[in-house]
Design a protein around this motif. Structure first.
Motif, mmCIF file in Angstrom:
data_model
loop_
_atom_site.group_PDB
_atom_site.id
_atom_site.type_symbol
_atom_site.label_atom_id
_atom_site.label_comp_id
_atom_site.label_asym_id
_atom_site.label_seq_id
_atom_site.Cartn_x
_atom_site.Cartn_y
_atom_site.Cartn_z
ATOM 1 N N ASP A 100 0.815 -1.214 0.000
ATOM 2 C CA ASP A 100 0.000 0.000 0.000
ATOM 3 C C ASP A 100 0.853 1.270 0.000
ATOM 4 N N ALA A 101 1.971 1.269 0.739
ATOM 5 C CA ALA A 101 2.824 2.458 0.796
ATOM 6 C C ALA A 101 3.377 2.785 -0.596
ATOM 7 N N TYR A 102 3.753 1.772 -1.356
ATOM 8 C CA TYR A 102 4.266 2.004 -2.713
ATOM 9 C C TYR A 102 3.161 2.572 -3.606
ATOM 10 N N LEU A 103 1.950 2.106 -3.414
ATOM 11 C CA LEU A 103 0.846 2.524 -4.277
ATOM 12 C C LEU A 103 0.485 3.999 -4.106
ATOM 13 N N ARG A 104 0.893 4.587 -2.986
ATOM 14 C CA ARG A 104 0.619 6.015 -2.808
ATOM 15 C C ARG A 104 1.456 6.863 -3.758
ATOM 16 N N ASN A 105 2.610 6.319 -4.177
ATOM 17 C CA ASN A 105 3.479 7.075 -5.090
ATOM 18 C C ASN A 105 4.237 6.108 -6.007
ATOM 19 N N PRO A 106 3.514 5.409 -6.896
ATOM 20 C CA PRO A 106 4.176 4.411 -7.743
ATOM 21 C C PRO A 106 5.034 5.069 -8.820
ATOM 22 N N LEU A 107 6.063 4.368 -9.249
ATOM 23 C CA LEU A 107 6.888 4.874 -10.337
ATOM 24 C C LEU A 107 6.136 4.709 -11.660
ATOM 25 N N THR A 108 6.060 5.767 -12.423
ATOM 26 C CA THR A 108 5.396 5.676 -13.727
ATOM 27 C C THR A 108 6.241 4.906 -14.729
ATOM 28 N N SER A 109 7.519 4.700 -14.409
ATOM 29 C CA SER A 109 8.391 3.933 -15.308
ATOM 30 C C SER A 109 8.298 2.430 -15.051
ATOM 31 N N THR A 110 7.553 2.032 -14.023
ATOM 32 C CA THR A 110 7.372 0.603 -13.716
ATOM 33 C C THR A 110 5.957 0.170 -14.083
ATOM 34 N N VAL A 111 5.863 -0.963 -14.768
ATOM 35 C CA VAL A 111 4.563 -1.606 -14.995
ATOM 36 C C VAL A 111 4.540 -2.858 -14.126
ATOM 37 N N LEU A 112 3.790 -2.811 -13.046
ATOM 38 C CA LEU A 112 3.704 -3.917 -12.092
ATOM 39 C C LEU A 112 2.435 -4.712 -12.374
ATOM 40 N N VAL A 113 2.579 -6.004 -12.598
ATOM 41 C CA VAL A 113 1.455 -6.870 -12.960
ATOM 42 C C VAL A 113 1.324 -7.965 -11.909
ATOM 43 N N MET A 114 0.192 -8.001 -11.230
ATOM 44 C CA MET A 114 -0.082 -9.007 -10.202
ATOM 45 C C MET A 114 -1.139 -9.970 -10.729
ATOM 46 N N CYS A 115 -0.816 -11.263 -10.769
ATOM 47 C CA CYS A 115 -1.733 -12.284 -11.309
ATOM 48 C C CYS A 115 -2.261 -13.141 -10.159
ATOM 49 N N HIS A 116 -3.498 -12.913 -9.789
ATOM 50 C CA HIS A 116 -4.133 -13.573 -8.637
ATOM 51 C C HIS A 116 -5.245 -14.479 -9.169
ATOM 52 N N LYS A 117 -4.981 -15.793 -9.191
ATOM 53 C CA LYS A 117 -5.935 -16.732 -9.797
ATOM 54 C C LYS A 117 -6.747 -17.464 -8.729
ATOM 55 N N ASN A 118 -7.904 -17.956 -9.169
ATOM 56 C CA ASN A 118 -8.773 -18.784 -8.314
ATOM 57 C C ASN A 118 -9.231 -18.045 -7.060
ATOM 58 N N GLY A 119 -9.615 -16.816 -7.251
ATOM 59 C CA GLY A 119 -10.119 -16.044 -6.129
ATOM 60 C C GLY A 119 -9.978 -14.561 -6.397
ATOM 61 N N VAL A 120 -10.434 -13.762 -5.440
ATOM 62 C CA VAL A 120 -10.357 -12.300 -5.582
ATOM 63 C C VAL A 120 -9.941 -11.694 -4.250
ATOM 64 N N LEU A 121 -9.438 -10.473 -4.321
ATOM 65 C CA LEU A 121 -9.152 -9.724 -3.099
ATOM 66 C C LEU A 121 -10.452 -9.335 -2.408
ATOM 67 N N ASP A 122 -10.397 -9.238 -1.115
ATOM 68 C CA ASP A 122 -11.521 -8.689 -0.348
ATOM 69 C C ASP A 122 -11.630 -7.204 -0.705
ATOM 70 N N LYS A 123 -12.717 -6.834 -1.363
ATOM 71 C CA LYS A 123 -12.839 -5.462 -1.870
ATOM 72 C C LYS A 123 -13.004 -4.420 -0.769
ATOM 73 N N ARG A 124 -13.137 -4.870 0.470
ATOM 74 C CA ARG A 124 -13.199 -3.916 1.578
ATOM 75 C C ARG A 124 -11.810 -3.484 2.029
ATOM 76 N N LYS A 125 -10.780 -4.197 1.558
ATOM 77 C CA LYS A 125 -9.414 -3.882 1.971
ATOM 78 C C LYS A 125 -8.967 -2.541 1.390
ATOM 79 N N LYS A 126 -8.154 -1.854 2.156
ATOM 80 C CA LYS A 126 -7.651 -0.547 1.725
ATOM 81 C C LYS A 126 -6.837 -0.661 0.452
ATOM 82 N N ILE A 127 -6.091 -1.754 0.299
ATOM 83 C CA ILE A 127 -5.213 -1.904 -0.866
ATOM 84 C C ILE A 127 -6.000 -1.927 -2.173
ATOM 85 N N VAL A 128 -7.236 -2.409 -2.119
ATOM 86 C CA VAL A 128 -8.057 -2.474 -3.329
ATOM 87 C C VAL A 128 -8.373 -1.070 -3.832
#
Length: 341
Positions: A100-128
């Protein structure tokens, strides 16, 4: 929590092809096909081949911590405009909230791809909500059975081939909603087609996928819709002699969906109009309503209600409920007999 941005697979791919990149893509859900397609496109196309050695990193969620992902994402690219960081099996990452701390100021030169299969994040979480503010969060859902024929048609059309509605349904019924397997079978058809005839026909499906063009769930459904007792019995005999060709577990959902929609069709205010019935049932086109028009001529509303009840009973018995020893094949024969008589 606030509503997340609405994103679609087509929309993501359109932006990627236009070289419009987000700093993070969180790809999650029960359908791995779309997750893999997006991640593979990014891996293959964001960087030139000569840039990948120093600027493309692939992690696996079970082997990496959130802190290590952040460290990689904070690096600046070497002799390149961007770097790509792909995390497969992101569902296995411990303490994902540390991103979450990185997401407050991500580098525009980085393309970060997270592949989360067979489920989903809890949409109530702050990170979402944090991901949604700066990047893309995409849920890859399983296709419904009714969506398979248009998927098949669109996929083949994109490869310069055509397919008739019967062949679409035969393939959809025999393969089901596993898109990775479905696409693999479609690729077999494409390879087998002659260059001067790019059409998928029932004969080609039978030859390459091994589904009989005359004895399949599509033909069984057609026989039931038209109350063709002889044809239905022929098909059931074929399935009895060729157990691998079809099972009760594949037929029951198909029959239930048809008769459930048929019952709904009876409540259409203008049930004599194919256009209105198609709209009432949310079908793709008036042509798709013809089986329901035929069904309303061949089955009364009361009979349809009885059939739906019998299908539910057969489903329970096929799973061992109140059924000590009747084989699945016999249960199916009894059901078809009840439907047609």
């Amino acid at each position: 929590m606030a509503e997340l941005k609405t994103v679609t697979y087509d929309g993501i791919m359109r932006d990627l092809k236009a070289r419009k990149y987000a700093p993070i893509y969180y790809l999650m859900g029960d359908e791995p096909y779309y997750i893999d397609k997006i991640a593979d496109y990014i891996a293959e196309n964001v960087l030139a081949d000569e840039e990948k050695d120093f600027n493309q990193t692939v992690f696996f969620g079970s082997d990496v911590t959130a802190a290590q992902i952040v460290d990689a994402a904070k690096r600046y690219p070497m002799m390149s405009e961007r770097q790509v960081v792909i995390v497969k099996e992101a569902q296995n990452i411990r303490n994902l909230d540390a991103l979450d701390a990185y997401l407050r100021n991500p580098l525009t030169s980085t393309v970060l791809v997270m592949c989360h299969k067979n489920g989903v994040l809890d949409k109530r979480k702050k990170i979402v909500s944090s991901i949604d503010k700066v990047g893309i969060i995409f849920e890859s859902r399983k296709l419904r059975e009714r969506d398979l024929p248009p998927f098949i048609e669109t996929y083949l059309r994109g490869r310069g081939a055509s397919i008739d509605p019967k062949s679409q349904q035969i393939i959809a019924d025999s393969i089901g909603t596993d898109l990775l397997r479905l696409v693999s079978e479609l690729e077999k058809l494409l390879i087998a087609m002659p260059e001067n005839d790019r059409r998928v026909t029932p004969a080609l499906v039978e030859q390459q996928i091994g589904v009989s063009k005359d004895f399949n769930s599509f033909e069984l459904r057609d026989a039931i819709v038209n109350r063709n007792i002889f044809k239905a019995n022929q098909i059931m005999k074929y399935f009895d002699e060729n157990p691998k060709a079809g099972s009760i577990y594949g037929f029951l959902p198909m029959l239930f969906n048809y008769f459930q929609n048929l019952l709904i069709a009876y409540y259409c205010p203008q049930k004599n109009s194919p256009e209105q019935v198609a709209k009432w049932l949310d079908l793709r086109n008036p042509w798709a309503a013809k089986d329901y028009m035929t069904g309303m001529r061949n089955y009364t509303g009361m009979k349809v209600m009885q059939i739906i009840s019998r299908i539910r009973e057969t489903d329970a018995k096929s799973k061992g409920l109140d059924n000590p020893n009747t084989p699945a094949g016999e249960l199916m024969k009894e059901l078809i007999f009840f439907i047609l008589h």
